[in-house]
Design a protein around this motif. Sequence first.
Motif, PDB file in Angstrom:
ATOM      1  N   GLU B  16       0.845  -1.190   0.000  1.00  0.00           N
ATOM      2  CA  GLU B  16       0.000   0.000   0.000  1.00  0.00           C
ATOM      3  C   GLU B  16       0.880   1.240   0.000  1.00  0.00           C
ATOM      4  OE1 GLU B  16      -2.623  -0.358   3.352  1.00  0.00           O
ATOM      5  OE2 GLU B  16      -4.152  -1.312   2.094  1.00  0.00           O
ATOM      6  N   VAL B  17       0.464   2.233  -0.755  1.00  0.00           N
ATOM      7  CA  VAL B  17       1.224   3.492  -0.803  1.00  0.00           C
ATOM      8  C   VAL B  17       0.259   4.670  -0.717  1.00  0.00           C
ATOM      9  CG1 VAL B  17       3.140   2.604  -2.213  1.00  0.00           C
ATOM     10  CG2 VAL B  17       1.118   3.556  -3.336  1.00  0.00           C
ATOM     11  N   GLU B  18       0.778   5.797  -0.314  1.00  0.00           N
ATOM     12  CA  GLU B  18       0.032   7.050  -0.455  1.00  0.00           C
ATOM     13  C   GLU B  18       0.340   7.597  -1.844  1.00  0.00           C
ATOM     14  OE1 GLU B  18      -0.391   9.265   3.731  1.00  0.00           O
ATOM     15  OE2 GLU B  18       1.657   9.257   2.985  1.00  0.00           O
ATOM     16  N   GLY B  19      -0.461   8.532  -2.281  1.00  0.00           N
ATOM     17  CA  GLY B  19      -0.171   9.166  -3.568  1.00  0.00           C
ATOM     18  C   GLY B  19       1.238   9.733  -3.575  1.00  0.00           C
ATOM     19  N   ARG B  20       1.634  10.323  -2.463  1.00  0.00           N
ATOM     20  CA  ARG B  20       2.919  11.039  -2.414  1.00  0.00           C
ATOM     21  C   ARG B  20       4.130  10.130  -2.194  1.00  0.00           C
ATOM     22  NH1 ARG B  20       2.462  13.931   3.552  1.00  0.00           N
ATOM     23  NH2 ARG B  20       1.716  12.071   4.643  1.00  0.00           N
ATOM     24  N   THR B  21       3.905   8.832  -1.944  1.00  0.00           N
ATOM     25  CA  THR B  21       5.041   7.935  -1.683  1.00  0.00           C
ATOM     26  C   THR B  21       5.969   7.890  -2.899  1.00  0.00           C
ATOM     27  OG1 THR B  21       3.616   6.563  -0.301  1.00  0.00           O
ATOM     28  CG2 THR B  21       5.714   5.588  -1.007  1.00  0.00           C
ATOM     29  N   LEU B  22       7.233   8.183  -2.673  1.00  0.00           N
ATOM     30  CA  LEU B  22       8.200   8.156  -3.769  1.00  0.00           C
ATOM     31  C   LEU B  22       8.629   6.713  -4.044  1.00  0.00           C
ATOM     32  CD1 LEU B  22      10.386  11.140  -2.518  1.00  0.00           C
ATOM     33  CD2 LEU B  22       8.727  11.183  -4.406  1.00  0.00           C
ATOM     34  N   LEU B  23       9.088   6.461  -5.246  1.00  0.00           N
ATOM     35  CA  LEU B  23       9.557   5.111  -5.581  1.00  0.00           C
ATOM     36  C   LEU B  23      10.659   4.682  -4.618  1.00  0.00           C
ATOM     37  CD1 LEU B  23       9.609   2.601  -7.366  1.00  0.00           C
ATOM     38  CD2 LEU B  23      11.138   3.824  -8.919  1.00  0.00           C
ATOM     39  N   VAL B  24      11.579   5.607  -4.307  1.00  0.00           N
ATOM     40  CA  VAL B  24      12.691   5.229  -3.420  1.00  0.00           C
ATOM     41  C   VAL B  24      12.183   4.901  -2.015  1.00  0.00           C
ATOM     42  CG1 VAL B  24      13.332   7.584  -2.654  1.00  0.00           C
ATOM     43  CG2 VAL B  24      15.059   5.787  -2.754  1.00  0.00           C
ATOM     44  N   GLU B  25      11.133   5.570  -1.569  1.00  0.00           N
ATOM     45  CA  GLU B  25      10.567   5.257  -0.247  1.00  0.00           C
ATOM     46  C   GLU B  25       9.924   3.876  -0.256  1.00  0.00           C
ATOM     47  OE1 GLU B  25       9.486   9.842   1.156  1.00  0.00           O
ATOM     48  OE2 GLU B  25       8.002   8.676   0.047  1.00  0.00           O
ATOM     49  N   PHE B  26       9.243   3.564  -1.348  1.00  0.00           N
ATOM     50  CA  PHE B  26       8.623   2.247  -1.473  1.00  0.00           C
ATOM     51  C   PHE B  26       9.700   1.155  -1.439  1.00  0.00           C
ATOM     52  CE2 PHE B  26       6.784  -1.194  -4.158  1.00  0.00           C
ATOM     53  CZ  PHE B  26       5.683  -1.503  -3.372  1.00  0.00           C
ATOM     54  N   LEU B  27      10.779   1.370  -2.177  1.00  0.00           N
ATOM     55  CA  LEU B  27      11.851   0.370  -2.247  1.00  0.00           C
ATOM     56  C   LEU B  27      12.534   0.191  -0.891  1.00  0.00           C
ATOM     57  CD1 LEU B  27      13.496   1.452  -5.647  1.00  0.00           C
ATOM     58  CD2 LEU B  27      12.093  -0.593  -5.258  1.00  0.00           C
ATOM     59  N   ARG B  28      12.854   1.299  -0.264  1.00  0.00           N
ATOM     60  CA  ARG B  28      13.622   1.240   0.987  1.00  0.00           C
ATOM     61  C   ARG B  28      12.741   0.885   2.188  1.00  0.00           C
ATOM     62  NH1 ARG B  28      18.624   3.535   1.643  1.00  0.00           N
ATOM     63  NH2 ARG B  28      17.999   4.084   3.756  1.00  0.00           N
TER      64      ARG B  28
END
Lengths: 264, 154
Positions: B16-28
Amino acid sequence: MENFNYVRPAKVADAVKAMKKAKDGKYLAGGHTLLPTLKQGLAAPTDIVDLSGLKNAGVKVGAKSVTIGAGTTHAEVAGSKDLRKAIPGLAKLAGGIGDPHVRHRGTIGGSLANNDPAADYPAAALGLGATIHTSDRKIPAEKYFTGMFSTALKGSEIVTAVEFPVPKKSGYAKFPNPASLYAMVGVFVAQLADGSVRVAVTGAGPGVFRAPELEAALAKNFSAKALDGIAVKAKGLNSDMHASAEYRAHLITVMAKRAVEAAK
Amino acid sequence: MPAISMKVNGQAVCGEVEGRTLLVEFLRDKLGLTGTHVGCDTSQCGACVVHVDGKAVKSCTALAIACADADVVTIEGLAKNGKLHPMQEAFREHHGLQCGFCTPGMIMAAVDMVKRLGKKLDEDTIRHELEGNICRCTGYHNIVAAVKAGAASM
């Protein structure tokens, strides 16, 4: 960065609808200006309408004009073999925007909609006399750029494509800021099919502009030598920590000469 | 929160992500793949470079949700069966790093460079192509040597 609703419509009409419905919406193209702006808190839209779902990337080269879809990345523009033949100055310009990773993401439509005063594409659009195709109409470059970060686009209007006339010759030269790689001064020169000459300058002023004194000299003689001794006035140009207005004025003639030398 | 799925290093992942979640935040943060670094967070330094659908991009300047269904490769995806990728091996061999913070981005950029420009890379090309990757330790000399050798052995 504040949170927002996110949609990625597949059709232009649906993107426009989503934008009209949003309280404070922003279109997202490659995101290389918008996302840093959001991170800095300089904008906090309620809705992001991502235009990447429109899938309108592509370079179509015709005999008299080249049409580039708004979603075409800088890397795709730079890499188009047909474009390199038809408008080499434009392909070269795209290949010099930012760095390789930025060029994989940033788009021509996004750059033109943002109209950063130091962006490269506005120089090509004005220098070639391009036509900006939008969701509603076609806007000549002359009427499209209306000042710093400002364009003729209205409300929910979307840039869908850009049509460039194929010139006899075109060239681009820029003096990049070594840190940001944006143009401190960038000059696009074009000798159009009818023989007329256009010179467009980016980075130097509050927005892209044409340099009539350089155009007049090049119309008589399309050579770097023709620009010897022609000074552009510093009045109204940008003056900041990177360069004074006088220095930028000087660079305009220097970059124009290099652009003419590189023109083919 | 919207759920997204994508392929990361060959494996199907979702979260699950927020709209603002960056790709790097998702990965890390979501996937624990901390090899991808955040240096400047302003799309200048290139420590966060990963490949999205085969192209090097700065993962600090892409929304995770916009990369839904994409094929992503990070530095963790390069080594195969316990053996370093030739570009990683070249960085080790030529000591193309000091603190190592920029190295994952350098290597991902270098692999992308070879994909686009081929295995024979001259020094000028390598230096020009590394414009989007900043190293504050080495002065680039060994990085350039590593990229050249790594490219040749890929």
